[in-house]
Design an enzyme around this catalytic site. Structure first.
Site, PDB file in Angstrom:
ATOM      1  N   TYR A 152      36.891  51.325 -46.310  1.00  0.00           N
ATOM      2  CA  TYR A 152      36.886  50.371 -45.190  1.00  0.00           C
ATOM      3  C   TYR A 152      38.338  50.122 -44.780  1.00  0.00           C
ATOM      4  CZ  TYR A 152      35.899  45.701 -43.041  1.00  0.00           C
ATOM      5  OH  TYR A 152      35.791  44.607 -42.219  1.00  0.00           O
ATOM      6  N   LYS A 193      34.761  53.663 -42.965  1.00  0.00           N
ATOM      7  CA  LYS A 193      34.545  52.810 -41.815  1.00  0.00           C
ATOM      8  C   LYS A 193      35.903  52.398 -41.278  1.00  0.00           C
ATOM      9  CE  LYS A 193      33.535  48.150 -40.508  1.00  0.00           C
ATOM     10  NZ  LYS A 193      33.439  46.766 -40.975  1.00  0.00           N
TER      11      LYS A 193
END
Lengths: 308, 308, 308, 308
Positions: free
Chosen positions: A138, A166
């Site tokens: 992330y 992500k």
């Protein structure tokens, strides 16, 4: 449940419904999950930035995971953020999530201290083997202060258990370059954090989005994702513009450190889904801005939605 | 103990001696506290950035506080950082520190999420009444991502229990302006975080420094503080240059995200005071850089020190 | 010539061919313009960042404009950057460009001094009436230090003579939001500076790109633009990836302050189009990096191109 | 004239008096130079940031140099900034300054394009031999976007003709470290740009300051410099606080990109020394802020000063 490979689609970063800064709104959570699942989303991401994960007490984080997994009942994958300044707490939270039935954990770069890319990669290499669930990396440098650069992601992608990345940097050039670099790893998921870039990402080969607005109008985001997957360009443009209007109308109200968070919670409250309490360091929007949000919701036809 | 008003002098930000990333080195802590107290320091600051406070597990933070308070036995004030992304954990840690006999807590701006100055002040106003110990505010924007601006500090200084401000921004213009703005509050302490600015701060009316190097050569920093207080300019220049040499020689080794932390732990290990284990996301310096640190310590006459 | 409304397509930011840091390579310029026009580009942008405009002496800037207008002979619109720290020089250069037959000027935010958005808008309002040619605004905050925000562009777009906006911020969220905000002004051109974002921009309603790589492979960029305009998604993806490969391969060689500039000049030299001299503060790539560029050009089939 | 070695004292960065954005106020210049020389300053710095050097047209820059050198008549050294995005214009301006009788030129890092430290050093190495006057390096990263790091300055200090370094970064840690690094070069001048750091710098071994406020109250700054040189600490503290009050009161009015510049010009106008016209991209302070400046000047006893 078995995660799709690659993980794809619309995975809303679930806000954490609160009755007070340290008190979970379990009924609100039930309504919220029901609402987004009815809209066709492909997964749930708990304890992200939109979920105020880092702001919640260790106890509340675990309560949320437990209830969310119970409510979801395996209908879609549940991903859980484990961001904390302490890696020990991250590992402990990951274990709790595994035991509670979550499907993956989401691992950000360290927050607080700064790391070089070498230090970041070595840290990830030590951390991942301590996590029993699949790992989505992330990238949210605006909050952690540490960015994942492409070579670091390429190396981390080789670690067993790392299933995707992500990117919430908002840097679409980096996203495209990363997609190209990852083209030899078709099972590795590349999601975009910013919903304003969902159309770009999916049209050009990305796998989907962790879109905050999907909490407010899940069907819109799912429709946009599907139109982009199907290459229906005219429809994509229409829906993309609706997403831009929602994001501009709801997230950029007043002058706040995290307008997106305040806007989403306020909107969910006006929609009757959950309360608008926020964890420290934030408080709900004031009355004037609340009215602004109400007007935007009305324009978008989101005020009268029947939840479940 | 009653805190001096204003709090002043040399207050080292104590590194947390570790046997492993999540295991306290109690004997090392004992030696370290003995060493810095023997050097004449005026207080101890636990769980700051140099103490890796945010990186430690909640359990380890409490162990450290308990042992440090026990070892210190009230000889100097003990201040405890309570930085965490969760305000609930901060409040809980503050209560633990109060119960364990600490004398003050140190409150940084929220880390992870960004706040406007209005949000920051309101957050501080809600947080401070929940803390039973006196509060030193702590400005370290490089790690928290949120800076305290002067008007915010001026307002926060009016809150009961707020006794001072520690500025680790490195911005000496802001420090001077803040000192002038605070001139009507003589009991409010204004400390500088960067030891390279200790001489400037004290010569021009500041109260002291939370100097990381005071863990390695406490007497040097105490001498510099006292020379500056006494206006002995020639001596100040001499000692100031020694501080600069120490800081340059120990903190800027290799290319790391937190060289000061790695350098101090390595030096303390070479001096036989405590182990060099670091909490995630860091690991100790490698051999080559360790030799560099050894050479610097030798030059500064710090290798042969007898600890206690 | 009459400018298309909106201005659209591929408009390469022409490098300024030099024989020495202050000596124009007129023959190289002739070959370069011939090459990109043969590739089908829709306009030329002189004296941008890729053109080293700000680095060139006032005399050389005028020489370039004069020769480029002469060589182009109105086949495509010629836009001229007028970036300078002095607005007087900008106005003078704009007048020269008008007299030489250029079709538009490109106006960046002030460089050197910082402006608020209010100051920026007022500056633009005073500047634009002093320019006789149509004006394309140019957002390149990485170099000027001043960004155009959306409300500023919306106001500036109302000024007579302002025909468009070129965004080189790399911020695709801002680009999309600006396009939506400008939807009521269909004649106003919205170009993207970063070629890595050309596909995104045009697929979702933008007008084209000032793409540096179009100097090296103009046909590729024109093909991508046309495929995106026609909604041929499969072709877009293929060409978009080729653009990414070119940009990554040529612009990110070594560790330099302006790798794109050094890479393009080196490539043009290897392709036999013009020399690789650069104006201060830069010098050409060294031998090793030159070989790297040669290998990339070979892979992309750009070494053997016949120029005119 | 022969420059002192090292160059030291108070060297005001002279604002450029203007009757209009591109029209020199020669009488105002005469009054201003007379005023600061009467206050005992040790030199003049033309065409710095406070002098709006980069904003002025090439013609106006030369007019200013010519008149300032004529008016100064060698009573103090005249230093001239040559900052421009084009090195050719910088060299040409430097030659003009030499011919006009200036004593040194001030060389900033390139503005507009970014350079690595290697590129910056190489650029300085190519540039300095083209300049016939002594060179003071000038670090102002907030405007140029490029910072001089210590090793770069250490190398540049070895070049024939480079006589000193003016640091306007506001980073006092870097300043102290640079002073220590330069201790083997006693003739090399190390000046601080920020007047709020003048006391720190001189007390701890620096050579003086290019203090903008010395245009408004030259005697105050000269007195502070002399008190710091003499180690009169009580007097230093008093005068240092007056400098802080002046800087806070005059430079931080309203919300502008360059408040210091607007404040100084407004104050000089209110003091009857010169007009308040500014070059693009700026305009004078509005009425309300003008009244604020007037009140501050009155408090500081600067309104009734007799100029010459």
């Amino acid at each position: 449940m078995t995660l799709p490979s690659p993980l794809r689609g619309i995975i809303p970063p679930l806000p954490t419904p609160l009755l007070a800064p340290d008190k979970l709104d379990v009924e609100g959570l039930d309504r919220l999950i029901g609402y987004v699942l009815a809209g066709g989303v492909h997964g749930l991401f708990l304890l992200g930035s939109t979920g105020e994960g880092p702001s919640l007490s260790p106890r509340l984080r675990r309560e949320l995971i437990r209830h969310a997994c119970r409510i979801t009942r395996g209908r879609v994958p549940v991903l859980t953020g484990i961001t904390d300044t302490s890696a020990e707490e991250s590992v402990s939270l990951a274990q709790f999530a595994a035991d509670a039935g979550a499907d993956a954990v989401v691992v950000a770069a360290p927050c607080y201290f700064r790391t070089t890319q070498v230090e970041l990669l070595e840290h990830i290499r030590r951390l991942v083997p301590r996590l029993t669930l699949p790992v989505l990396l992330y990238n949210i440098p605006i909050f952690t202060g540490n960015a994942f650069e492409i070579p670091t992601v390429m190396e981390a992608a080789k670690l067993p258990g790392v299933i995707g990345f992500k990117d919430s940097s908002g840097d679409m050039i980096a996203y495209h370059r990363m997609r190209l670099a990852l083209s030899g790893r078709p099972g590795f998921s590349l999601l975009v954090g910013s919903e304003e870039l969902l159309a770009d990402a999916v049209l050009l080969g990305g796998h989907g989005s962790v879109a905050g607005g999907a909490n407010l109008d899940p069907r819109l985001y799912v429709d946009l994702y599907e139109a982009a997957m199907a290459g229906k360009l005219a429809e994509v443009r229409l829906l993309h513009d609706r997403v831009l209007r929602l994001a501009t109308g709801i997230y950029r109200v007043g002058s706040y450190g995290a307008g997106f968070l305040k806007g989403i919670k306020c909107a969910l409250s006006l929609m009757g889904i959950c309360g608008e309490a926020l964890a420290e360091p934030y408080v709900p929007l004031d009355g004037e801005h609340r009215e602004h949000i109400r007007a935007r919701l009305e324009e978008m036809g989101l005020l009268g939605v029947t939840v479940r």
